[in-house]
Design a protein around this motif. Sequence first.
Motif, PDB file in Angstrom:
ATOM      1  N   UNK A 185      11.372  71.537  17.640  1.00 36.68           N
ATOM      2  CA  UNK A 185      10.971  70.361  16.864  1.00 36.68           C
ATOM      3  C   UNK A 185       9.964  69.513  17.635  1.00 36.68           C
ATOM      4  N   UNK A 186       9.150  68.789  16.877  1.00 38.20           N
ATOM      5  CA  UNK A 186       8.211  67.848  17.502  1.00 38.20           C
ATOM      6  C   UNK A 186       8.984  66.637  18.020  1.00 38.20           C
ATOM      7  N   UNK A 187       8.327  65.819  18.813  1.00 37.13           N
ATOM      8  CA  UNK A 187       8.970  64.634  19.376  1.00 37.13           C
ATOM      9  C   UNK A 187       9.469  63.701  18.276  1.00 37.13           C
ATOM     10  N   UNK A 188       8.689  63.518  17.225  1.00 36.91           N
ATOM     11  CA  UNK A 188       9.118  62.624  16.145  1.00 36.91           C
ATOM     12  C   UNK A 188      10.286  63.223  15.371  1.00 36.91           C
ATOM     13  N   UNK A 189      10.304  64.537  15.200  1.00 35.16           N
ATOM     14  CA  UNK A 189      11.423  65.184  14.513  1.00 35.16           C
ATOM     15  C   UNK A 189      12.697  65.091  15.361  1.00 35.16           C
ATOM     16  N   UNK A 190      12.535  65.236  16.678  1.00 33.06           N
ATOM     17  CA  UNK A 190      13.687  65.093  17.569  1.00 33.06           C
ATOM     18  C   UNK A 190      14.224  63.660  17.512  1.00 33.06           C
ATOM     19  N   UNK A 191      13.324  62.685  17.474  1.00 35.60           N
ATOM     20  CA  UNK A 191      13.739  61.280  17.387  1.00 35.60           C
ATOM     21  C   UNK A 191      14.476  61.026  16.080  1.00 35.60           C
TER      22      UNK A 191
END
Length: 89
Positions: free
Chosen positions: A7-13
């Motif tokens: 996942x991308x950083x924003x998806x992980x967040x």
Amino acid sequence: MDGFDSLSASEKAEATELQRMIAIEQQKAQFQAQVHTFTDVCWDKCVDSPGSKLDYRTETCLQNCVERFIDTTLAVTNRFTQMVQKGGH
């Protein structure tokens, strides 16, 4: 969170925030279940016949019952916490 590696950083967040929100809702549900439990127990113990107003004896009984229920729950929770911290012994 091993499944989050792709996942991308924003998806992980977003996933982390969702997990936090779920945990909060689970805590709320546990609290409500606890309130319903001691309400049922204390009602059965203290209320002989419901009326439009609680008499002093019933009110005192309910208050003491809830306080003892909370005290007991805290004592059991603290004991389990101690057991877990000591490695389950």
